[in-house]
Design a protein around this motif. Sequence first.
Motif, PDB file in Angstrom:
ATOM      1  N   TRP A   1       9.574   4.859  12.309  1.00 22.10           N
ATOM      2  CA  TRP A   1      10.602   3.858  12.585  1.00 22.10           C
ATOM      3  C   TRP A   1      11.572   4.394  13.637  1.00 22.10           C
ATOM      4  O   TRP A   1      11.825   5.596  13.717  1.00 22.10           O
ATOM      5  CB  TRP A   1      11.386   3.509  11.313  1.00 22.10           C
ATOM      6  N   ARG A   2      12.100   3.470  14.442  1.00 22.68           N
ATOM      7  CA  ARG A   2      13.149   3.830  15.381  1.00 22.68           C
ATOM      8  C   ARG A   2      14.193   2.723  15.406  1.00 22.68           C
ATOM      9  O   ARG A   2      13.953   1.615  14.940  1.00 22.68           O
ATOM     10  CB  ARG A   2      12.589   4.020  16.809  1.00 22.68           C
ATOM     11  N   LEU A   3      15.379   3.059  15.941  1.00 23.04           N
ATOM     12  CA  LEU A   3      16.375   2.031  16.273  1.00 23.04           C
ATOM     13  C   LEU A   3      16.430   1.908  17.784  1.00 23.04           C
ATOM     14  O   LEU A   3      16.272   2.917  18.495  1.00 23.04           O
ATOM     15  CB  LEU A   3      17.763   2.436  15.767  1.00 23.04           C
ATOM     16  N   THR A   4      16.641   0.712  18.272  1.00 16.48           N
ATOM     17  CA  THR A   4      16.713   0.528  19.724  1.00 16.48           C
ATOM     18  C   THR A   4      17.695  -0.579  20.103  1.00 16.48           C
ATOM     19  O   THR A   4      17.888  -1.542  19.336  1.00 16.48           O
ATOM     20  CB  THR A   4      15.325   0.183  20.307  1.00 16.48           C
ATOM     21  N   LEU A   5      18.328  -0.414  21.262  1.00 18.84           N
ATOM     22  CA  LEU A   5      19.023  -1.548  21.858  1.00 18.84           C
ATOM     23  C   LEU A   5      17.952  -2.560  22.246  1.00 18.84           C
ATOM     24  O   LEU A   5      16.828  -2.195  22.579  1.00 18.84           O
ATOM     25  CB  LEU A   5      19.822  -1.113  23.089  1.00 18.84           C
ATOM     26  N   THR A   6      18.315  -3.819  22.199  1.00 19.66           N
ATOM     27  CA  THR A   6      17.345  -4.886  22.484  1.00 19.66           C
ATOM     28  C   THR A   6      17.524  -5.406  23.910  1.00 19.66           C
ATOM     29  O   THR A   6      18.536  -5.142  24.570  1.00 19.66           O
ATOM     30  CB  THR A   6      17.554  -6.053  21.507  1.00 19.66           C
ATOM     31  N   TYR A   7      16.577  -6.226  24.349  1.00 16.13           N
ATOM     32  CA  TYR A   7      16.684  -6.825  25.687  1.00 16.13           C
ATOM     33  C   TYR A   7      18.003  -7.608  25.847  1.00 16.13           C
ATOM     34  O   TYR A   7      18.678  -7.468  26.876  1.00 16.13           O
ATOM     35  CB  TYR A   7      15.508  -7.766  25.948  1.00 16.13           C
ATOM     36  N   PRO A   8      18.397  -8.439  24.870  1.00 20.96           N
ATOM     37  CA  PRO A   8      19.662  -9.178  25.075  1.00 20.96           C
ATOM     38  C   PRO A   8      20.863  -8.268  25.340  1.00 20.96           C
ATOM     39  O   PRO A   8      21.698  -8.564  26.198  1.00 20.96           O
ATOM     40  CB  PRO A   8      19.842  -9.960  23.758  1.00 20.96           C
ATOM     41  N   LEU A   9      20.947  -7.153  24.645  1.00 23.36           N
ATOM     42  CA  LEU A   9      22.099  -6.250  24.835  1.00 23.36           C
ATOM     43  C   LEU A   9      21.993  -5.566  26.204  1.00 23.36           C
ATOM     44  O   LEU A   9      22.967  -5.503  26.953  1.00 23.36           O
ATOM     45  CB  LEU A   9      22.130  -5.215  23.710  1.00 23.36           C
ATOM     46  N   ILE A  10      20.808  -5.109  26.535  1.00 18.74           N
ATOM     47  CA  ILE A  10      20.611  -4.425  27.826  1.00 18.74           C
ATOM     48  C   ILE A  10      20.868  -5.392  28.980  1.00 18.74           C
ATOM     49  O   ILE A  10      21.527  -5.062  29.965  1.00 18.74           O
ATOM     50  CB  ILE A  10      19.201  -3.818  27.911  1.00 18.74           C
ATOM     51  N   LYS A  11      20.410  -6.645  28.799  1.00 11.92           N
ATOM     52  CA  LYS A  11      20.565  -7.653  29.859  1.00 11.92           C
ATOM     53  C   LYS A  11      22.037  -7.931  30.172  1.00 11.92           C
ATOM     54  O   LYS A  11      22.401  -8.292  31.303  1.00 11.92           O
ATOM     55  CB  LYS A  11      19.879  -8.954  29.437  1.00 11.92           C
ATOM     56  N   ALA A  12      22.889  -7.744  29.179  1.00 15.96           N
ATOM     57  CA  ALA A  12      24.321  -8.023  29.384  1.00 15.96           C
ATOM     58  C   ALA A  12      25.031  -6.887  30.128  1.00 15.96           C
ATOM     59  O   ALA A  12      26.186  -7.032  30.530  1.00 15.96           O
ATOM     60  CB  ALA A  12      24.986  -8.241  28.027  1.00 15.96           C
ATOM     61  N   ALA A  13      24.320  -5.778  30.352  1.00 15.17           N
ATOM     62  CA  ALA A  13      24.955  -4.611  30.985  1.00 15.17           C
ATOM     63  C   ALA A  13      25.292  -4.884  32.447  1.00 15.17           C
ATOM     64  O   ALA A  13      24.621  -5.678  33.119  1.00 15.17           O
ATOM     65  CB  ALA A  13      24.034  -3.399  30.900  1.00 15.17           C
ATOM     66  N   LYS A  14      26.328  -4.196  32.909  1.00 15.30           N
ATOM     67  CA  LYS A  14      26.674  -4.326  34.335  1.00 15.30           C
ATOM     68  C   LYS A  14      25.666  -3.582  35.205  1.00 15.30           C
ATOM     69  O   LYS A  14      25.342  -4.006  36.306  1.00 15.30           O
ATOM     70  CB  LYS A  14      28.083  -3.793  34.556  1.00 15.30           C
ATOM     71  N   GLN A  15      25.190  -2.459  34.698  1.00 16.87           N
ATOM     72  CA  GLN A  15      24.178  -1.724  35.460  1.00 16.87           C
ATOM     73  C   GLN A  15      23.239  -0.981  34.523  1.00 16.87           C
ATOM     74  O   GLN A  15      23.677  -0.387  33.539  1.00 16.87           O
ATOM     75  CB  GLN A  15      24.822  -0.717  36.425  1.00 16.87           C
ATOM     76  N   VAL A  16      21.941  -1.053  34.854  1.00 22.61           N
ATOM     77  CA  VAL A  16      20.923  -0.237  34.182  1.00 22.61           C
ATOM     78  C   VAL A  16      20.405   0.755  35.213  1.00 22.61           C
ATOM     79  O   VAL A  16      20.113   0.381  36.353  1.00 22.61           O
ATOM     80  CB  VAL A  16      19.765  -1.100  33.664  1.00 22.61           C
TER      81      VAL A  16
END
Length: 238
Positions: free
Chosen positions: A175-190
């Motif tokens: 098992w792992r925990l991860t940030l999801t696409y919706p949270l990452i998508k809201a970022a100012k920069q990846v």
Amino acid sequence: MNRTFRRFANLEELNQAAAQCWQRSCEQAVAERGFFSIALAGGSTPKKLYQLMAQQYKQALNWPAHHVFFGDERSVPLDHVDSNYAMAKQNLLQQVPVKHVYPMVTDPLQMPQAAQNYQQQLHQLFPEATTPSLDLVLLGMGDDGHTASLFPGTKVLNEQERWVAEVFVEKLNTWRLTLTYPLIKAAKQVLFLVTGENKADVLAQIYHGKDYPAGHVEARQVTWYVDAAAAANLPGDL
Ligand code: 6PG
């Protein structure tokens, strides 16, 4: 979405550029909002960047203004050799005057609750936000095209609501925990940091639009910093 690729001759030059990107992002965030929020990547690639930040940017950055989150975490104790938090703490966090660090606390028996707990920590820093907009999200990429713990074929790739989710990775039987696409998508920069010849094949496929989790990462600005080995199959004029 603005997506750019930048090739570097080697890891040292890549990390210097990444450090300058981190510094710019931090200075802009502190000027605009009084604090800087960042999600650190795990794995091995960022280790030398974290060492560089600790050694050369200890005075240059406003570390007390940092709010440090994590892109993902393995279901191990925070002092375990496999913990992404432990790696970041050893190579950076225990060497700089950072005050706000939010480890992803996992519990193999209660991973949905662990995900909810981490989402709550994000909500506390961004109480008004429908989805928190982190200033900078650092990501790596596996040779199977995963990023954070968004692995091919996992249900978490379809998560549209939660900001943090649990994921069972069959091939790792864990098992792992991860940030999801919706949270990452809201970022100012990846900022992706991808090095090594073992990434060259999947990176070229992503560049040409093939279906891999890392290729589906969106944000206001998605920047790929790649070294010559990982970029071996990319067009010469990136
Ligand atoms: C993890 C990371 C993962 C990592 C890639 C690349 O927990 O392992 O979050 O997404 O970034 O697997 O790992 P390397 O940098 O070690 O190649």
